[in-house]
Each structure stands twice: as structure tokens, then as C-alpha cells.
Scaffold this motif. Structure first.
Motif, mmCIF file in Angstrom:
data_model
loop_
_atom_site.group_PDB
_atom_site.id
_atom_site.type_symbol
_atom_site.label_atom_id
_atom_site.label_comp_id
_atom_site.label_asym_id
_atom_site.label_seq_id
_atom_site.Cartn_x
_atom_site.Cartn_y
_atom_site.Cartn_z
ATOM 1 N N SER A 22 0.673 -1.134 0.050
ATOM 2 C CA SER A 22 0.055 0.014 0.087
ATOM 3 C C SER A 22 0.778 1.146 -0.015
ATOM 4 N N ALA A 23 1.947 1.178 0.739
ATOM 5 C CA ALA A 23 2.895 2.394 0.736
ATOM 6 C C ALA A 23 3.496 2.701 -0.473
ATOM 7 N N VAL A 24 3.870 1.554 -1.319
ATOM 8 C CA VAL A 24 4.317 1.695 -2.555
ATOM 9 C C VAL A 24 3.394 2.265 -3.464
ATOM 10 N N ARG A 25 2.295 1.770 -3.361
ATOM 11 C CA ARG A 25 1.052 2.279 -4.329
ATOM 12 C C ARG A 25 0.746 3.673 -3.996
ATOM 13 N N ASP A 26 0.748 4.210 -2.764
ATOM 14 C CA ASP A 26 0.789 5.660 -2.533
ATOM 15 C C ASP A 26 1.745 6.363 -3.075
ATOM 16 N N LEU A 27 3.109 5.703 -3.039
ATOM 17 C CA LEU A 27 4.282 6.563 -3.854
ATOM 18 C C LEU A 27 4.205 6.685 -5.325
ATOM 19 N N PRO A 298 14.414 -6.408 4.112
ATOM 20 C CA PRO A 298 14.945 -4.978 4.134
ATOM 21 C C PRO A 298 14.541 -4.352 3.072
ATOM 22 N N GLN A 299 13.735 -2.857 3.320
ATOM 23 C CA GLN A 299 13.324 -2.408 1.947
ATOM 24 C C GLN A 299 13.487 -1.051 2.273
ATOM 25 N N GLY A 300 13.692 -0.048 1.167
ATOM 26 C CA GLY A 300 13.652 1.513 1.466
ATOM 27 C C GLY A 300 12.761 2.229 0.773
ATOM 28 N N ILE A 301 12.006 3.153 1.190
ATOM 29 C CA ILE A 301 11.176 3.916 0.081
ATOM 30 C C ILE A 301 11.013 5.220 0.815
ATOM 31 N N GLY A 302 10.837 6.170 -0.427
ATOM 32 C CA GLY A 302 10.913 7.562 -0.202
ATOM 33 C C GLY A 302 10.925 8.065 -1.710
ATOM 34 N N THR A 303 11.555 9.478 -1.523
ATOM 35 C CA THR A 303 11.624 10.285 -2.464
ATOM 36 C C THR A 303 13.395 10.771 -2.654
ATOM 37 N N PHE A 304 13.748 11.012 -3.759
ATOM 38 C CA PHE A 304 15.343 11.503 -4.004
ATOM 39 C C PHE A 304 15.067 12.718 -5.027
ATOM 40 N N ASP A 305 15.281 13.757 -4.300
ATOM 41 C CA ASP A 305 15.220 15.096 -5.236
ATOM 42 C C ASP A 305 13.620 14.944 -5.965
#
Length: 413
Positions: A22-27, A298-305
Motif C-alpha cells: 500500500s505504501a508503494v502504491r501511494d508513492l 529489508p526495504q527502502g522507500i521514499g523520494t530522492f530530489d
């Protein structure tokens, strides 16, 4: 740098598989925004997904036509015991409408337009004689009684004008494209494919084909993930292998991330001392966490620039399972492409054990008898076992062991 306050990557969060998906979908939800579509000829749209609903612009079929080679009649002209009718001029496929005179039978081909006044078709094999007379010849044919509507395809019996033909997000395979072609459409509006920057990290990783020094390994992840992404319809850009220097990785990302829809990295997301992706993302809006899944925790999720970022683990099976469990199904749910993995039930050909608190994903071979044979063990480095698998075997969290013959869900690869 990203102006958004960053989440502290030193804090280890825990998520279920569903929560992380769900977090990946929101991203990635912005991938469905306006302006991310293109109009393509039908064949070029194969494997894409519809951006808009499509309503039928006409009836399909557009006119009542014969389902069989036979004789078009008025059902009222033939009594219960059958009768002889005079044979009129034939109606070939592609001809315009004709008029059926009372007391006559019209030879008609499959798909040909029904004559005005005809309400049934008698198949040629039920006629006596069971062949068409030569064009222009005077002839009689004996036909059995036939109910009105028999062997007639009514106009709009497939789909009526104005009805919803395909919904936005529908994956376009041959059947869907065939329907659009049948409705007279030459092109269609589809979602544009996502552009992905794929980065493999690690000083120990070497490109295939180069000499392999002691302590080094060849990079399987880049090829494995790039092939998976390309097969799923993504446009992939690879940068080569990034070193374990965080500043160099940041510079590499800045140089190549412009215009990308997503960054995916492999490796450097665990809690070790030299996890380069964690270090490079320290000042960015990226969260590192553990998903209750084996392999691929282990996973990473977010934004870069401002560019969405997903960090997958470094072991080959872990990164492939991460793609299949998170990125691929999210793209399917958002864009309708790629097509969802077929999910079937299968019987285990052997027993297994699983960490009770984790969703375990094993590799296996789905067999013709409906069973699934496990390939290799649960370890995340077993790429040879992966190469001999055609399925992912799911063992949900809360299950510690399953016996031979137990039913499991299997995704066909």
C-alpha cells in the motif's frame, strides 16, 4: 536536496507485506496523473492499459446476420411438418440488405446480412437437397419447421452502441484489441510506460564479462531486474554498478534521475556498517524498514530530489521477490499493465517450514498434476534454483509448517 524533512533511517520500522505494498502504491499514484498518456495504433498498444473508458460507438454486430450457411426464411412460411419453398437469389457475405418474398427461401452465408422479412435460418445440412442450387437456376428446397430467431446473430447482441466496452485500466491483450478493432477503432489512448532508473551497488560487484578478482562476484541483479522490468513494460535506464561511496552514489543519482518516474536500487539497505544506499539517503525523505517477508525483508522507500525511490535488498532472489511482491502488482493495480500474475492453488509435493511471523515466498515448479515442487531452499542467494522455477509459492504469515499435499497459493511466472 529534497526540501521535505527527512525520516530518520536509523529508526527501523516493521510492516506487513500488505502495508508495504500500500505504501508503494501511494508513492507511485502520480503515475496515473493526467498528461501521462499517449495515443497509439492498436498493435502498438499491446500490453499497455487503457487510460479512459471506451464506450461502443456502434452495435456489434452492426446488423442482424446469419450464424450458419443455410436458408433464410420466414418461420411462419414453414408448417410443423416442413414444406417446400422456392429458392430466391442468394445473399453472400458483405452484400447489402435484400427483401425476402413470402414463400421463398434465400441462400445465405455465415455472417451475411439477414434479408428484410426473414426471422430464422435453416442450416444447409437440414435442407433437402442439402446443397445450394446454381445461381439463377429455378429450384425448390424442402425445409423443416424452424422457430423465429434460430441461428440469427441480432444487431448489438455482442455489445450495443453506447455500452461500456472496456474500462479505464484494462490490460490490452489480443482479445481486447480485437474488440476495439471490431468497433472500428484504429488507435487508443493508453498510459505511458514508467521510466525507471536502475542502480546496482557494491564494491564487491563486477559486471559480467570482466575478470573476477578474489572477493568479487558478478552482478546478477542488474540483468535480473532489468529483464523483469522490461518484460513488465517499463523503460529501464541502467547506470552501471555504483561504488560504496555515498557521495558518489548521490552524484550518480543527480546525474541520471532527471526525467525519471522511479529510482530502484539493489543492495545497501540493511543495517550493516557499510550500507551505501542508507548512507546516501540520510538527508532525503527516505525510510528504511523491515517487511515481514522472507526473502526480501529489508526495504527502502521514499523520494530522492522529488523522484520516487525504492531500495531493494542486494541478494538476487530478494530483489526479484521484492519486484514481484511490491512494484509489479502496484503497477498492475494503478496502470493495468503489466498483466497480473496468474494465481492458482496447488498441492505441495513436499513439506516445508516457514518463519511463523513472516510471509515466506519460495520458488517452485508448478506441475501438470496440480502440484508444486519446491526448487532450492528459502535462502536469498539461490539464483540457480530461481532459474529452474516457474512459480512463486506463498506461505502466509502465521504458518510455521505445511505438510506434503497441503494447499498453497502459487503465482505463475
Amino acid at each position: 536536496m529534497d526540501s521535505t524533512p527527512h525520516r530518520h533511517s536509523s529508526v527501523e520500522a516493521h510492516r506487513s507485506v500488505g502495508e508495504h505494498r500500500s505504501a508503494v502504491r501511494d508513492l507511485l499514484k502520480p503515475l496515473t496523473s493526467s498528461g501521462r498518456t499517449e495515443r497509439l495504433p492498436l498493435l502498438d498498444a499491446l500490453g499497455r492499459a487503457l487510460a479512459d473508458d471506451v464506450h461502443a460507438p456502434l452495435d456489434l454486430p452492426p446488423f442482424a446476420n446469419s450464424q450458419m450457411d443455410g436458408f433464410a426464411i420466414r418461420s411462419a412460411d414453414v408448417p410443423p411438418g416442413g414444406t417446400e419453398l422456392r429458392v430466391a437469389a442468394p445473399v453472400p457475405a458483405g452484400a447489402g440488405a435484400s427483401i425476402l418474398e413470402p414463400g421463398t427461401a434465400v441462400p445465405i452465408m455465415t455472417g451475411a446480412m439477414m434479408p428484410v422479412g426473414a426471422d430464422a435460418v435453416v442450416p444447409i445440412e437440414r435442407a433437402v437437397p442439402d446443397s445450394f442450387p446454381a445461381p439463377g437456376a429455378e429450384a425448390l428446397v424442402r425445409l423443416p419447421a424452424t422457430a423465429a430467431g434460430t441461428f440469427i446473430r441480432a444487431a448489438g447482441s455482442d455489445i450495443a452502441s453506447g455500452e461500456l466496452a472496456l474500462s479505464a485500466g484494462t490490460h490490452l491483450g489480443p482479445g481486447q484489441l480485437g474488440l476495439l478493432a471490431g468497433l472500428g477503432m484504429a488507435d487508443v489512448e493508453v498510459y505511458s510506460p514508467a521510466k525507471v532508473l536502475l542502480i546496482t551497488t557494491g564494491d564487491e560487484v563486477v559486471e559480467p564479462g570482466l575478470p573476477l578478482d578474489p572477493g568479487k562476484i558478478y552482478d546478477a541483479n542488474g540483468t535480473l531486474l532489468a529483464a523483469s522490468m522490461e518484460q513488465a513494460g517499463l523503460h529501464v535506464t541502467r547506470t552501471g554498478i555504483a561504488t560504496d561511496d555515498p557521495q558518489e552514489l548521490q552524484a550518480l543519482l543527480r546525474d541520471h534521475s532527471q526525467g525519471m518516474d522511479l529510482i530502484v536500487s539493489t543492495g545497501g539497505v540493511s543495517k550493516g556498517a557499510y550500507e551505501v544506499v542508507r548512507q546516501a539517503m540520510e538527508d532525503y525523505d527516505v525510510e528504511f524498514l523491515h517487511v515481514a517477508m522472507q526473502p526480501g525483508g529489508p526495504q527502502g522507500i521514499g523520494t530522492f530530489d522529488g523522484v520516487p525511490f525504492l531500495g531493494f535488498p542486494g541478494n538476487p532472489v530478494s530483489c526479484l521477490v521484492s519486484f514481484e511482491m511490491f512494484l509489479r502488482p502496484v503497477l498492475t493495480s494503478l496502470l493495468g499493465a503489466p498483466a497480473a500474475r496468474p494465481a492458482v492453488k496447488a498441492r505441495l509435493a513436499e513439506p516445508l517450514t516457514s518463519p511463523e511471523g513472516k510471509h515466506q515466498v519460495r520458488r517452485g515448479t508448478f506441475l501438470a498434476d496440480g502440484s508444486v515442487r519446491l526448487e532450492g531452499g528459502p535462502s536469498s542467494h539461490l539464483v540457480h534454483a530461481l532459474a529452474h522455477s516457474n512459480a512463486l509459492v506463498h506461505v502466509p504469515a502465521g504458518t510455521a509448517a505445511l505438510a506434503e499435499g497441503a494447499e498453497v497459493e502459487v503465482w505463475i511466472l
